[in-house]
Design a protein around this motif. Structure first.
Motif, PDB file in Angstrom:
ATOM      1  N   LYS A 157       0.749  -1.027   0.050  1.00 42.92           N
ATOM      2  CA  LYS A 157      -0.018  -0.035  -0.119  1.00 42.92           C
ATOM      3  C   LYS A 157       0.759   1.289  -0.011  1.00 42.92           C
ATOM      4  O   LYS A 157       1.852   1.400   0.752  1.00 42.92           O
ATOM      5  N   ASN A 158       0.526   2.211  -0.829  1.00 39.68           N
ATOM      6  CA  ASN A 158       1.104   3.472  -1.092  1.00 39.68           C
ATOM      7  C   ASN A 158       2.643   3.311  -1.471  1.00 39.68           C
ATOM      8  O   ASN A 158       3.411   4.286  -1.201  1.00 39.68           O
ATOM      9  N   THR A 159       2.899   2.357  -2.053  1.00 37.89           N
ATOM     10  CA  THR A 159       4.330   2.100  -2.687  1.00 37.89           C
ATOM     11  C   THR A 159       4.223   1.695  -4.016  1.00 37.89           C
ATOM     12  O   THR A 159       3.045   1.292  -4.625  1.00 37.89           O
ATOM     13  N   PRO A 160       5.421   1.862  -4.889  1.00 39.75           N
ATOM     14  CA  PRO A 160       5.388   1.292  -6.456  1.00 39.75           C
ATOM     15  C   PRO A 160       5.035  -0.039  -6.495  1.00 39.75           C
ATOM     16  O   PRO A 160       5.078  -0.883  -5.316  1.00 39.75           O
ATOM     17  N   HIS A 161       5.246  -0.613  -7.710  1.00 38.41           N
ATOM     18  CA  HIS A 161       5.075  -2.106  -7.978  1.00 38.41           C
ATOM     19  C   HIS A 161       6.044  -2.989  -7.234  1.00 38.41           C
ATOM     20  O   HIS A 161       7.562  -2.494  -6.995  1.00 38.41           O
ATOM     21  N   VAL A 162       5.674  -4.042  -6.686  1.00 35.95           N
ATOM     22  CA  VAL A 162       6.694  -4.897  -5.820  1.00 35.95           C
ATOM     23  C   VAL A 162       6.988  -6.380  -6.626  1.00 35.95           C
ATOM     24  O   VAL A 162       8.084  -6.763  -6.859  1.00 35.95           O
ATOM     25  N   CYS A 163       5.730  -6.927  -6.889  1.00 37.73           N
ATOM     26  CA  CYS A 163       5.568  -8.107  -7.704  1.00 37.73           C
ATOM     27  C   CYS A 163       4.737  -8.374  -8.360  1.00 37.73           C
ATOM     28  O   CYS A 163       3.451  -7.656  -8.522  1.00 37.73           O
ATOM     29  N   GLY A 164       4.812  -9.402  -9.406  1.00 35.46           N
ATOM     30  CA  GLY A 164       3.643  -9.859 -10.204  1.00 35.46           C
ATOM     31  C   GLY A 164       2.919 -11.148  -9.756  1.00 35.46           C
ATOM     32  O   GLY A 164       3.155 -11.464  -8.866  1.00 35.46           O
ATOM     33  N   ALA A 165       1.835 -11.101 -10.528  1.00 35.62           N
ATOM     34  CA  ALA A 165       0.707 -12.207 -10.173  1.00 35.62           C
ATOM     35  C   ALA A 165      -0.155 -12.527 -11.538  1.00 35.62           C
ATOM     36  O   ALA A 165       0.118 -11.832 -12.418  1.00 35.62           O
ATOM     37  N   SER A 166      -0.874 -13.618 -11.335  1.00 40.00           N
ATOM     38  CA  SER A 166      -1.580 -13.858 -12.508  1.00 40.00           C
ATOM     39  C   SER A 166      -2.931 -14.333 -11.994  1.00 40.00           C
ATOM     40  O   SER A 166      -3.237 -14.891 -10.788  1.00 40.00           O
TER      41      SER A 166
END
Length: 836
Positions: free
Chosen positions: A619-628
C-alpha cells in the motif's frame, strides 16, 4: 532493504458369417396358384403401357431441363468502378443523392454505361442494370456498380470483357451521341462476400469540415454488438485539396476474416483496385489502425455473418491538407548519420505515394543503410512491382524484411525511392544511415554477410549473433564446444539433451546417460527419480512405460466421471477425451484480447495482450511483484513475495493492493483495484533454495472479466513442457540488472532449458519443482520486480500458466537462465486450496 532484493531471487460393426447352404420348400395350399398362366391379361397390358409412358415422360423432362433450363441458370455478378467526367464541374448538390442535379447526372452516366455495354457481345446479352453510388471532385468522378446475370461457365469471359473496357471505347461512343466525356476508368468484380439478397444493408455519409473530427461507429456500439448478417458502408468525404485520416480508437471483431471484416477503400465505392486493407480481430489502442487516403474520399465497409457478433469499432475521421508536413516525405539528407521513414509510420502508408531521399555524406566515406522495421505490401502480384523501396543502382525491397536489414553502397551518395500504388497498403518502414570507411567497414569487428558488425569474440561461439548465422559458419570448434558436421559449433551443455541444436543431429549422436540417469527411447537422459512418477519427463513418455501405479493419483488428470487421462495436455484441446466433457470445461481462459500485432516496438506489450497480468503493490508504494489471475477471486504469485522482513509484514493480506487490467504503472487509477482477503504460501516453501516457490492470493471481492481482465488457463498435472519449447514472460520488473522497474508492461520470448543442463549451469540448485528458461546467449530474461508473474505457453489456441517467476543469478547473463516454479507440479494443491 527491498524485500525483493535479497539473495538470488528476483525482486521487482460385426464380422460377416458364412450361412449354411440348404434348400427350403414351403408347402402350397393351392397347387393351382402355382401353375403358370398364359399371359398378363388386358389389365396388365394397360398398366405396363401407362408405366412406360410415365417413364418416357420423366426422361424427356429431365433432358429438356438439362439442355434448356439448366443451361439458363445464371449467377449474379456485380462490377464496381469509377469514371472521371472531364466536361463537367463538381457542384455541392452532387453530394446529395436525393438532389435533382445528382439524379440528372447519374441518369446520364447510367445511360452511357448501358450503351457501352451494348457494344460488347460478351456484355450486352447479360447486362441487367447500373447504379451510380456517388460523385466526387476531380473534375467529376462518378462511382458506380453494374449488375450482370452470367450463365455458368461464362464468368471468366465476362470478367475479361469488363476489365478490357477502355477510355477509347467510351470516346467512340461519345463521338456518336454521348454527352459526357470520360477518362481514367477503373473497374473490377465486387467480392461476393459484399452482397447477399437476404442481408441487411445500411449506408451512411460523413463530410469532415475544417479541423473538426467526425466519429463513426459500428451500429449499436458501444451498447451492444453489431448486428448479424449485415453490410454497412460509410462514405467519407473531405474538402478539395485535402486527404482523409481514419483512426480506429476501438476495433474488436471476430478473429476469422472469412466471417466478419472491415474493408477500407481509397474510393467511394467498393472497388478492389482501390482496396487499402481488410481487417478483423482485435487491435489494442497501443497498436492502433490508422489509414490515410490519397484523395478527399474514403469508403469503410463492415460485413458480418449470422453468428458470433462482437463489440465492433469506433473511429475518428479528420481531414489533412495535402500540403501538410504530416504528409511530407523525401528530401535531401546529409551528415554522418540520419534517419527517415515512410509516411504515417508505424501505421499504414497512403496509396499512390512516391517519396525520394537523396543522401550525401562526406567525401571519402561510404554509406550503410539499415531498416529496423520493414513491411511494404507485395500487392496482388506478390512481387516488387507495385509497392517497393528502391536503393537506386543497388537493390529493390518489398514484403516483410527481417529486422535490421542492411544495404551498403560504395559511394558517398545514395538515392532511396519509396513508391506505393493504388491498393494494398502496409505499415511501411523506418530507416537509419551511417558512414563507414571504405577500407574498414567494421573497425575492430567481424563483418557479417548482411553487413552487420559484431564483436570478433562472438565468432564460432554457438550463437547466431549476426542474424544470418555467418559468424557461426565454417567454424573450427575448441574442446569446450560440440563440432557439428555442418560446420557449426554448439555449447557442450546442449549435447544429448533431446534437442537437435546443430540442425543435423550431431549433438544428439552416441549419447549415453550418466550414473543415476534414465535413458529415454529417444536417447534423452532424465533423472532415475523421475521414472514412474506419473509425469512424462521423456519427450516420448518412455519413462512412464510399463509402470504399475495408481493412474488416478493427484499427478494425473482425472475426469469428473472418474476416468483418468494420461495424454499430455488434454485440457481445452477441443477433444472430449473424458467422454463427459470435463476436460473441456472451464476453458474460458488464456485468450488474448487481440489476434495480431505486426509492430512490436521493442519489448513493450500491447494493451490487453496479457489480461491475466496483475501488479502487486504494498500500500502506497510502487510495484513490488507480479501475479496471474486464475479465477474471479484468486491469483497465483511467488511464495518469496509474501515472506516477512524486519520492516514489512508481507505475509499479511492487509499489506497488499492488487491492480488488475493495468498496462502502464502511471495509469493505476484507470485499472481495477482489489485488496487481499487471504494469502496462502506453499507450506513447503524453502527460503534458502526457493523450492516450492508458489503462493495464492484471494481477492476481497470478485472481479468481472472484460477485454483487459481475464484468467490464464491452468495446466493439468500431466502437462509437460519439453526443452526447446518457446514460452513468454511478462512483467514490470527492471529492464536491466540493477536498473529501475519498467513503466509499461514488458514481454519477451525465452526457451525452456533442459533440466539436467540447467542444473549444471546453476551449480546443482535445480529441483524437480523448478523449470529453467532463458536465452543462454544472454540479453533476455526476467529481473527484479518480475517475481510472481507468469511464464506462459501457447497451446490449444490458449495461453497456459507454465511457470511463476522465481529466481536467477543476476539478470540476462550469458549461460544463466531464469528459474521458474513448475506450475503443473502444484496443480492438485491449487485445486485443493481454491477449487479452481
Amino acid at each position: 532493504m527491498d524485500p525483493m532484493d535479497r539473495g538470488i531471487r528476483y525482486t521487482p460393426g460385426s464380422s460377416d458369417k458364412d450361412w449354411e447352404q440348404a434348400d427350403t420348400f414351403l408347402p402350397a395350399s393351392d397347387n393351382q396358384k402355382l401353375e403358370k398362366k398364359r399371359g398378363p391379361g388386358k389389365v396388365g397390358i394397360i398398366v405396363a403401357v401407362v408405366t412406360l409412358a410415365a417413364v418416357l415422360a420423366l426422361i424427356i423432362g429431365l433432358l429438356v431441363w438439362h439442355f434448356h433450363f439448366h443451361k439458363d441458370l445464371k449467377s449474379q455478378k456485380i462490377y464496381t468502378g469509377s469514371l472521371r467526367i472531364t466536361n463537367q464541374v463538381f457542384v455541392d448538390a452532387y453530394e446529395n443523392s436525393d438532389s435533382a442535379e445528382f439524379k440528372e447526372l447519374a441518369n446520364q452516366v447510367m445511360a452511357q454505361l448501358k450503351s457501352v455495354y451494348s457494344e460488347s457481345p460478351q456484355l450486352s446479352k447479360y447486362y441487367v442494370r447500373s447504379e451510380v453510388q456517388a460523385f466526387s471532385e476531380g473534375s467529376v468522378i462518378a462511382y458506380y456498380e453494374s449488375e450482370f446475370a452470367v450463365p455458368a461457365g461464362q464468368e471468366a469471359a465476362v470478367d475479361q470483357a469488363v476489365n478490357s473496357l477502355s477510355v477509347n471505347k467510351f470516346r467512340r461512343f461519345e463521338e456518336k451521341q454521348g454527352p459526357l466525356v470520360f477518362d481514367h476508368i477503373v473497374s473490377s468484380a465486387l467480392d461476393t462476400r459484399l452482397f447477399s439478397k437476404g442481408r441487411t444493408s445500411m449506408r451512411f455519409t460523413q463530410h469532415a469540415k475544417s479541423s473538426a473530427e467526425k466519429i463513426i461507429t459500428s451500429p449499436g456500439f458501444p451498447d451492444k454488438p453489431y448486428a448479424p448478417d449485415s453490410f454497412v458502408q460509410w462514405q467519407l468525404r473531405g474538402d478539395p485539396g485535402h486527404v482523409l485520416k481514419l483512426s480506429f480508437d476501438t476495433f474488436n471483431l471476430e478473429e476469422n476474416c472469412s466471417n466478419d471484416f472491415v474493408r477500407v477503400y481509397d474510393s467511394l465505392v467498393a472497388v478492389d483496385k482501390h482496396l487499402m486493407e481488410e481487417e478483423c480481430g482485435f487491435y489494442s489502442p497501443s497498436n492502433p489502425l490508422t489509414f490515410i487516403s490519397s484523395r478527399n474520399v474514403m469508403l469503410v465497409t463492415l460485413v458480418t455473418n449470422k453468428e458470433e457478433n462482437f463489440p465492433g469499432f469506433r473511429a475518428r475521421v479528420t481531414q489533412i491538407s495535402q500540403d501538410s508536413s504530416e504528409l511530407a516525405c523525401g528530401g535531401k539528407l546529409s551528415g554522418t548519420s540520419g534517419s527517415f521513414k515512410s509516411p504515417n509510420f508505424p501505421s499504414y502508408y497512403p496509396p499512390n505515394k512516391t517519396c525520394q531521399w537523396d543522401i550525401e555524406v562526406p567525401d571519402g566515406k561510404y554509406i550503410k543503410l539499415r531498416f529496423p522495421k520493414f513491411m511494404v505490401s507485395t500487392g496482388s502480384l506478390n512481387h516488387c512491382s507495385e509497392d517497393y523501396v528502391q536503393i537506386v543502382g543497388k537493390s529493390t525491397l518489398c514484403g516483410q524484411q527481417p529486422a535490421n536489414t542492411m544495404v551498403t553502397v560504395n559511394s558517398n551518395k545514395m538515392t532511396v525511392v519509396f513508391k506505393s500504388d493504388s491498393s494494398q497498403v502496409d505499415r511501411g518502414f523506418n530507416a537509419t544511415y551511417e558512414v563507414f570507411e571504405p577500407t574498414d567497414p567494421c573497425p575492430d569487428k567481424f563483418q557479417c554477410d548482411n553487413k552487420r558488425c559484431v564483436n570478433p569474440s562472438l565468432r564460432c561461439d554457438g550463437w547466431n549473433d549476426c542474424g544470418d548465422s555467418t559468424d557461426e559458419r565454417n567454424c573450427k570448434c575448441d574442446a569446450s564446444m560440440i563440432q557439428c558436421r555442418n560446420g557449426f559449433c554448439k555449447p557442450m551443455f546442449w549435447r544429448c539433451d533431446g534437442v537437435n541444436d546443430c540442425g543435423d543431429d550431431t549433438d544428439e549422436l552416441n549419447c549415453g546417460c550418466k550414473s543415476g540417469e534414465f535413458q529415454c527411447k529417444n536417447n534423452q537422459c532424465v533423472s532415475e527419480k523421475l521414472k514412474c512418477d506419473g509425469n512424462r519427463d521423456c519427450k516420448d513418455g518412455s519413462d512412464e512405460d510399463g509402470c504399475s501405479r495408481d493412474m488416478c493419483k493427484d499427478s494425473t488428470f482425472m475426469c469428473s466421471n472418474g476416468k483418468c487421462i494420461t495424454k499430455p495436455n488434454p485440457m481445452c484441446d477441443g477433444q472430449d477425451d473424458c467422454g463427459d466433457g470435463s476436460d473441456e470445461s472451464n476453458c474460458n481462459c488464456g485468450k488474448k484480447a487481440y489476434t495480431k500485432s505486426r509492430i512490436v516496438g521493442g519489448q513493450d506489450a500491447d494493451v490487453s495482450e496479457f489480461p491475466w497480468q496483475v501488479s502487486l503493490h504494498v500500500k502506497n508504494t510502487p510495484h513490488v511483484c507480479g501475479a496471474s489471475i486464475i479465477s474471479e477471486q484468486w491469483l497465483v504469485t511467488a511464495a518469496h513475495c509474501v515472506q516477512d522482513d524486519a520492516k514489512i509484514k508481507y505475509s499479511q493480506p492487509g499489506t497488499w493492493e492488487a491492480y488488475l487490467g493495468l498496462h502502464t504503472q502511471k495509469e493505476k487509477p484507470k485499472s481495477t483495484k482489489r485488496l487481499i482477503k487471504q494469502i496462502i504460501p506453499h507450506k513447503n516453501y524453502n527460503s534458502y533454495t526457493y523450492d516450492n516457490d508458489i503462493a495464492l492470493m484471494e481477492l476481497d471481492s470478485p472481479v468481472t472479466f472484460s477485454e483487459t481482465i481475464r484468467p490464464i488457463c491452468l495446466p493439468a498435472a500431466t502437462d509437460v513442457y519439453p526443452a526447446g519449447e518457446t514460452v513468454t514472460i511478462s512483467g514490470w520488473g527492471a529492464t536491466r540488472e540493477g536498473g529501475g522497474g519498467a513503466t509499461v508492461l514488458q514481454k519477451a520470448n525465452v526457451r525452456i532449458i533442459n533440466s539436467t543442463v540447467c542444473d549444471e549451469l546453476m551449480s546443482g540448485q535445480i529441483t524437480s519443482r523448478m523449470t529453467c528458461a532463458g536465452v543462454l546467449s544472454g540479453g533476455v530474461d526476467a529481473c527484479q520486480g518480475d517475481s510472481g508473474g507468469p511464464m506462459s505457453i501457447f497451446s490449444n489456441e490458449r495461453m497456459y500458466l507454465a511457470g511463476v517467476v522465481s529466481w536467477g543469478d543476476g539478470c540476462a547473463r550469458r549461460n544463466k537462465p531464469g528459474i521458474y516454479t513448475n506450475v503443473p507440479k502444484f496443480r492438485a494443491w491449487i485445486k485443493e486450496k481454491t477449487g479452481v
